[in-house]
Design a protein around this motif. Structure first.
Motif, PDB file in Angstrom:
ATOM      1  N   TYR A 194      43.867  38.476  23.464  1.00 34.87           N
ATOM      2  CA  TYR A 194      44.601  39.606  24.029  1.00 34.87           C
ATOM      3  C   TYR A 194      45.765  40.001  23.125  1.00 34.87           C
ATOM      4  O   TYR A 194      46.033  41.195  22.928  1.00 34.87           O
ATOM      5  N   VAL A 219      41.254  46.577  26.572  1.00 38.03           N
ATOM      6  CA  VAL A 219      41.071  46.571  28.025  1.00 38.03           C
ATOM      7  C   VAL A 219      40.289  45.335  28.465  1.00 38.03           C
ATOM      8  O   VAL A 219      40.658  44.656  29.431  1.00 38.03           O
ATOM      9  N   GLU A 223      41.475  42.302  30.911  1.00 39.30           N
ATOM     10  CA  GLU A 223      40.803  41.991  32.174  1.00 39.30           C
ATOM     11  C   GLU A 223      40.401  40.524  32.224  1.00 39.30           C
ATOM     12  O   GLU A 223      40.520  39.866  33.275  1.00 39.30           O
ATOM     13  N   GLY A 226      43.413  38.562  33.005  1.00 34.59           N
ATOM     14  CA  GLY A 226      43.826  38.775  34.388  1.00 34.59           C
ATOM     15  C   GLY A 226      42.932  38.084  35.402  1.00 34.59           C
ATOM     16  O   GLY A 226      43.352  37.853  36.544  1.00 34.59           O
ATOM     17  N   ASN A 227      41.722  37.756  35.002  1.00 37.15           N
ATOM     18  CA  ASN A 227      40.776  37.108  35.919  1.00 37.15           C
ATOM     19  C   ASN A 227      40.912  35.588  35.950  1.00 37.15           C
ATOM     20  O   ASN A 227      40.207  34.913  36.707  1.00 37.15           O
TER      21      ASN A 227
END
Length: 289
Positions: A194, A219, A223, A226-227
């Motif tokens: 990231y 993106v 994600e 974030g998961n």
């Protein structure tokens, strides 16, 4: 590198884009782009049309509530920016018709004054997240008006390098928080991916064809980060579970901060300082967990 040109500032190689030619038309194109970008990354409701400048100023001057006056100041700053760009558009149109306007012309002086006042009010304008004002981003149209275009481009490369450094600081803090914890055992490569994607997004212009590869990666890696869910250990107490829930929320907050910095392409020192304070408080709880 890899077929693209880069320039080095403050320890970072930043993707290089050649400056536009020095002309009023080029300056107008640059200012229009920067003004749209400033409004895109700031709080809603402040993109006040230039023809409503007098009304915006009257409401700002008459407002007594401090919280509301800040918002009125942001709305006035938006009106000032738009009035300045309206005037500059008229100047460029006159030049295209063969009418030369000098820097000492009354219209040019008025345009500069509006940009300057908008810049001074910019400290009241907040990022759309509500986290902090991003003065550097808000001041870019004014710098594009006053600086030679090549000097403005150099200032942008420097800001991108500073934004990259800000991203690395946040990721370093996240690694220190999570990478040694068994609950987040596999997070290190996700953070690395990231951070890399965010720095590429930060340095890449949207008009560059490579954005079709860079933006999806930015993106997707965000994600994936974030998961992440903490793997609760068997001997985890109720208090430890609460701490892990807060840790997961703090991870998301760090991901969001990196996202804001990369997309705005300027450092966000106040938000970063507040986030580090949050991390320090969590770190003490995690040690006891």
């Amino acid at each position: 590198m890899d077929g693209a040109d880069y320039i080095h500032f403050h320890g970072y190689w930043v993707r290089y884009y050649p400056p536009l030619e020095e002309s009023l038309a080029s300056r107008k194109t640059l200012i229009d782009h920067l003004t749209r970008r400033a409004f895109h990354h700031t709080e809603p409701g402040i993109n006040t049309p230039g023809e409503r400048l007098d009304t915006a100023r009257a409401y700002y001057m008459n407002q007594s509530d401090p919280a509301m006056k800040r918002v009125n100041a942001a709305m006035l700053a938006g009106a000032l920016f738009n009035r300045a760009t309206d005037i500059f558009t008229a100047i460029v149109e006159l030049e295209e018709k063969g009418v030369r306007i000098s820097r000492d012309n009354e219209l040019m002086r008025a345009c500069g004054d509006y940009f300057k006042e908008a810049l001074e009010l910019g400290r009241e304008v907040r990022h759309f997240s509500g986290e902090e004002g991003i003065d550097e981003l808000w001041g870019e149209p004014f710098r594009a008006f006053t600086l030679p275009i090549t000097a403005y481009y150099e200032s942008r490369f420097i800001k991108v390098a500073q934004a990259m450094a800000n991203i690395d600081k946040v990721v370093l803090s996240l690694c220190g928080m999570f990478c040694s914890r068994p609950e987040f055992a596999e997070i290190a490569p996700l953070l690395e991916d990231y951070a890399s994607a965010a720095k590429h997004e930060c340095e890449t212009m949207k008009s560059d064809v490579c954005i079709f590869e860079i933006w999806p990666r930015f993106v997707a890696t965000g994600e994936a980060l974030g998961n992440v869910q903490p793997r609760i250990q068997k001997d985890c107490s109720r208090e430890c579970r609460y701490v892990m829930e807060e840790a997961q929320k703090t991870l998301i907050a760090g991901r969001n901060l990196i996202n804001w910095i990369a997309r705005a392409r300027v450092p966000m020192p106040r938000s970063t300082a507040a986030y580090f304070a949050r991390c320090e408080a969590l770190r003490e709880r995690m040690i006891a967990c």
